[in-house]
Write a protein that holds these residues in place. Structure first.
Motif, PDB file in Angstrom:
ATOM      1  N   VAL A  92       0.828  -1.203   0.000  1.00 20.88           N
ATOM      2  CA  VAL A  92       0.000   0.000   0.000  1.00 20.88           C
ATOM      3  C   VAL A  92       0.869   1.263   0.000  1.00 20.88           C
ATOM      4  CG1 VAL A  92      -1.609   1.341   1.412  1.00 20.88           C
ATOM      5  CG2 VAL A  92      -2.020  -1.092   1.026  1.00 20.88           C
ATOM      6  N   LEU A  93       1.911   1.265   0.795  1.00 23.27           N
ATOM      7  CA  LEU A  93       2.798   2.430   0.844  1.00 23.27           C
ATOM      8  C   LEU A  93       3.544   2.610  -0.480  1.00 23.27           C
ATOM      9  CD1 LEU A  93       4.159   1.959   4.471  1.00 23.27           C
ATOM     10  CD2 LEU A  93       2.563   3.735   3.701  1.00 23.27           C
ATOM     11  N   LEU A  94       3.968   1.517  -1.084  1.00 22.96           N
ATOM     12  CA  LEU A  94       4.643   1.605  -2.380  1.00 22.96           C
ATOM     13  C   LEU A  94       3.688   2.054  -3.483  1.00 22.96           C
ATOM     14  CD1 LEU A  94       6.958  -1.560  -2.311  1.00 22.96           C
ATOM     15  CD2 LEU A  94       7.662   0.852  -2.186  1.00 22.96           C
ATOM     16  N   ALA A  95       2.387   1.817  -3.287  1.00 18.89           N
ATOM     17  CA  ALA A  95       1.387   2.267  -4.258  1.00 18.89           C
ATOM     18  C   ALA A  95       1.106   3.756  -4.138  1.00 18.89           C
ATOM     19  CB  ALA A  95       0.094   1.476  -4.095  1.00 18.89           C
ATOM     20  N   GLY A  96       1.647   4.398  -3.094  1.00 15.58           N
ATOM     21  CA  GLY A  96       1.525   5.852  -2.994  1.00 15.58           C
ATOM     22  C   GLY A  96       0.879   6.390  -1.743  1.00 15.58           C
ATOM     23  N   ALA A  97       0.389   5.525  -0.858  1.00 15.11           N
ATOM     24  CA  ALA A  97      -0.204   6.008   0.389  1.00 15.11           C
ATOM     25  C   ALA A  97       0.883   6.464   1.359  1.00 15.11           C
ATOM     26  CB  ALA A  97      -1.043   4.919   1.039  1.00 15.11           C
ATOM     27  N   GLU A  98       0.554   7.451   2.199  1.00 17.02           N
ATOM     28  CA  GLU A  98       1.476   7.884   3.248  1.00 17.02           C
ATOM     29  C   GLU A  98       1.257   7.129   4.547  1.00 17.02           C
ATOM     30  OE1 GLU A  98       1.820  10.784   0.227  1.00 17.02           O
ATOM     31  OE2 GLU A  98      -0.016  10.175   1.246  1.00 17.02           O
ATOM     32  N   LYS A  99       0.033   6.619   4.753  1.00 18.99           N
ATOM     33  CA  LYS A  99      -0.312   5.941   5.989  1.00 18.99           C
ATOM     34  C   LYS A  99      -1.119   4.694   5.679  1.00 18.99           C
ATOM     35  CE  LYS A  99      -0.972  10.432   8.328  1.00 18.99           C
ATOM     36  NZ  LYS A  99      -1.945  11.247   9.100  1.00 18.99           N
ATOM     37  N   VAL A 100      -1.034   3.710   6.577  1.00 19.38           N
ATOM     38  CA  VAL A 100      -1.885   2.527   6.484  1.00 19.38           C
ATOM     39  C   VAL A 100      -2.727   2.444   7.752  1.00 19.38           C
ATOM     40  CG1 VAL A 100      -0.423   1.200   4.936  1.00 19.38           C
ATOM     41  CG2 VAL A 100      -0.028   1.071   7.387  1.00 19.38           C
ATOM     42  N   SER A 101      -3.972   2.079   7.573  1.00 22.25           N
ATOM     43  CA  SER A 101      -4.887   1.950   8.699  1.00 22.25           C
ATOM     44  C   SER A 101      -5.197   0.479   8.932  1.00 22.25           C
ATOM     45  CB  SER A 101      -6.183   2.720   8.429  1.00 22.25           C
ATOM     46  OG  SER A 101      -7.081   2.600   9.512  1.00 22.25           O
ATOM     47  N   VAL A 102      -4.937   0.008  10.139  1.00 24.44           N
ATOM     48  CA  VAL A 102      -5.241  -1.381  10.497  1.00 24.44           C
ATOM     49  C   VAL A 102      -6.354  -1.392  11.533  1.00 24.44           C
ATOM     50  CG1 VAL A 102      -3.046  -2.420   9.898  1.00 24.44           C
ATOM     51  CG2 VAL A 102      -3.280  -1.327  12.118  1.00 24.44           C
ATOM     52  N   ASN A 103      -7.287  -2.286  11.355  1.00 24.68           N
ATOM     53  CA  ASN A 103      -8.470  -2.318  12.208  1.00 24.68           C
ATOM     54  C   ASN A 103      -8.708  -3.748  12.677  1.00 24.68           C
ATOM     55  OD1 ASN A 103     -11.164  -2.310  13.209  1.00 24.68           O
ATOM     56  ND2 ASN A 103     -11.669  -0.526  11.974  1.00 24.68           N
ATOM     57  N   SER A 104      -9.420  -4.542  11.877  1.00 26.85           N
ATOM     58  CA  SER A 104      -9.724  -5.919  12.269  1.00 26.85           C
ATOM     59  C   SER A 104      -8.462  -6.731  12.520  1.00 26.85           C
ATOM     60  CB  SER A 104     -10.562  -6.601  11.179  1.00 26.85           C
ATOM     61  OG  SER A 104     -11.791  -5.923  10.984  1.00 26.85           O
ATOM     62  N   ALA A 105      -7.481  -6.615  11.625  1.00 25.37           N
ATOM     63  CA  ALA A 105      -6.250  -7.399  11.770  1.00 25.37           C
ATOM     64  C   ALA A 105      -5.511  -7.051  13.045  1.00 25.37           C
ATOM     65  CB  ALA A 105      -5.349  -7.189  10.557  1.00 25.37           C
ATOM     66  N   ALA A 106      -5.538  -5.771  13.427  1.00 24.80           N
ATOM     67  CA  ALA A 106      -4.834  -5.343  14.638  1.00 24.80           C
ATOM     68  C   ALA A 106      -5.499  -5.902  15.888  1.00 24.80           C
ATOM     69  CB  ALA A 106      -4.777  -3.819  14.706  1.00 24.80           C
ATOM     70  N   VAL A 107      -6.830  -6.003  15.870  1.00 22.00           N
ATOM     71  CA  VAL A 107      -7.536  -6.575  17.018  1.00 22.00           C
ATOM     72  C   VAL A 107      -7.188  -8.054  17.155  1.00 22.00           C
ATOM     73  CG1 VAL A 107      -9.813  -7.087  17.981  1.00 22.00           C
ATOM     74  CG2 VAL A 107      -9.414  -4.893  16.852  1.00 22.00           C
ATOM     75  N   LEU A 108      -7.148  -8.750  16.040  1.00 23.08           N
ATOM     76  CA  LEU A 108      -6.866 -10.192  16.070  1.00 23.08           C
ATOM     77  C   LEU A 108      -5.390 -10.491  16.312  1.00 23.08           C
ATOM     78  CD1 LEU A 108      -9.110 -11.201  13.040  1.00 23.08           C
ATOM     79  CD2 LEU A 108      -9.622 -11.547  15.461  1.00 23.08           C
ATOM     80  N   HIS A 109      -4.528  -9.609  15.817  1.00 19.27           N
ATOM     81  CA  HIS A 109      -3.072  -9.811  15.922  1.00 19.27           C
ATOM     82  C   HIS A 109      -2.413  -8.473  16.251  1.00 19.27           C
ATOM     83  CE1 HIS A 109      -3.681 -13.798  14.196  1.00 19.27           C
ATOM     84  NE2 HIS A 109      -4.373 -13.222  13.224  1.00 19.27           N
ATOM     85  N   PRO A 110      -2.460  -8.040  17.514  1.00 17.03           N
ATOM     86  CA  PRO A 110      -1.961  -6.720  17.886  1.00 17.03           C
ATOM     87  C   PRO A 110      -0.504  -6.463  17.506  1.00 17.03           C
ATOM     88  CG  PRO A 110      -3.243  -7.663  19.677  1.00 17.03           C
ATOM     89  CD  PRO A 110      -3.065  -8.746  18.665  1.00 17.03           C
ATOM     90  N   GLU A 111       0.268  -7.528  17.337  1.00 14.86           N
ATOM     91  CA  GLU A 111       1.679  -7.348  17.010  1.00 14.86           C
ATOM     92  C   GLU A 111       1.875  -6.678  15.651  1.00 14.86           C
ATOM     93  OE1 GLU A 111       0.496 -11.513  15.669  1.00 14.86           O
ATOM     94  OE2 GLU A 111       0.164 -10.260  17.447  1.00 14.86           O
ATOM     95  N   ILE A 112       0.830  -6.660  14.795  1.00 12.88           N
ATOM     96  CA  ILE A 112       0.967  -5.997  13.507  1.00 12.88           C
ATOM     97  C   ILE A 112       1.245  -4.510  13.686  1.00 12.88           C
ATOM     98  CG2 ILE A 112      -1.494  -5.494  13.194  1.00 12.88           C
ATOM     99  CD1 ILE A 112      -1.197  -6.032  10.249  1.00 12.88           C
ATOM    100  N   ILE A 113       0.749  -3.919  14.773  1.00 15.71           N
ATOM    101  CA  ILE A 113       1.000  -2.500  15.026  1.00 15.71           C
ATOM    102  C   ILE A 113       2.473  -2.267  15.296  1.00 15.71           C
ATOM    103  CG2 ILE A 113       0.495  -0.555  16.561  1.00 15.71           C
ATOM    104  CD1 ILE A 113      -2.235  -1.846  17.101  1.00 15.71           C
ATOM    105  N   ALA A 114       3.036  -3.069  16.195  1.00 17.80           N
ATOM    106  CA  ALA A 114       4.456  -2.925  16.528  1.00 17.80           C
ATOM    107  C   ALA A 114       5.338  -3.251  15.328  1.00 17.80           C
ATOM    108  CB  ALA A 114       4.805  -3.828  17.705  1.00 17.80           C
TER     109      ALA A 114
END
Length: 259
Positions: A92-114
């Motif tokens: 997503v970042l290589l496609a041109g976004a400056e930020k990524v938003s994690v929601n469901s995945a972060a709740v299920l696997h909080p380590e994705i944030i870190a």
């Protein structure tokens, strides 16, 4: 004082911008690339793009749409929906976004944030929170519960505790969406927004319920939000980004001037 940000939100389903009420009854309303360009030219501070069915459909985000939007606008661009790991973030970042938003995945696997914060920096990682008001309980003492998969699955997780945990893990920003207020155009959930904003030190974007400029004034002052997401009130042409900003400036709210 830092300027408050006004951020149009594009909920995208099957390549089209869509809008519903309380996560239900969605109807298609336009092309996300054209709408992103329109809001950029109107003076939006950022654009948020959510692929709203990627998580529930268990598919990847529509990276081609992300790339076309990124090629069209020259302001910060945050993308969410279907991001499950650091490699998805990288795409997503290589496609041109400056930020990524994690929601469901972060709740299920909080380590994705870190993991994401370590790989790309805290400023790139936005925690999306979909929250429903419930009866306070021992499990949900704040009275606000985290819901995932586009409002379909209640998780038994307290929203206030989750916001604090996500900040500790490395989230650089929180996009806080009230399912109860979403699409109603009756105002943001001020109690929820103020509670989360005052509990964390990272920026909080208020989402859900904007129907008139006064609602933004309320959430940016009483609600202590750093930014406000808007959708229906501009998607249907009732108000313009510039007009909203002018009203806020006249009301004493610091905003980036576009007029």
């Amino acid at each position: 004082m830092l300027s408050k940000r006004i951020i149009p939100c594009l909920d995208v389903r099957e390549g089209k911008t869509t809008k519903g009420i309380k996560f239900k009854g969605n109807v298609d309303i336009g092309d996300p690339v054209e709408m992103a360009r329109m809001y950029y030219e109107a003076g939006a501070d950022e654009i948020v793009f959510y692929d709203i069915t990627a998580s529930s459909d268990k598919r990847d985000i529509m990276i081609d749409v992300v790339r076309r939007v990124a090629e069209t606008i020259f302001i910060p661009f945050s993308v969410g929906g279907g991001i499950r790991n650091v490699e998805d973030m990288r795409r997503v970042l290589l496609a041109g976004a400056e930020k990524v938003s994690v929601n469901s995945a972060a709740v299920l696997h909080p380590e994705i944030i870190a993991d994401g914060a370590q790989a790309f920096g805290n400023q790139c990682i936005v925690l999306g929170m979909d929250v429903k008001r419930v009866e306070p309980s021992e499990t949900i003492p704040s009275g606000y519960e985290i819901v995932i998969n586009g409002g379909r699955k209640f998780m038994g997780i307290d929203a206030l505790g989750w916001a604090k945990q996500a900040e500790a893990l490395g989230a650089g920003e929180i996009c806080l969406n009230s399912i109860d207020a979403d699409g109603t155009r009756e105002g943001y959930e001020l109690n929820l927004t103020a509670m989360i904003s005052q509990a964390v030190s990272i920026p909080v974007i208020a989402s859900g319920g904007a129907g008139k400029p006064e609602h933004l004034l309320d959430v940016l002052t009483t609600g202590h939000a750093d930014a406000a997401l808007i959708a229906s009130m501009v998607h249907y042409g009732t108000y313009s980004v510039g007009g909203i900003k002018e009203y806020l400036a006249e009301s004493g709210v610091p905003v980036r001037r576009t007029w």
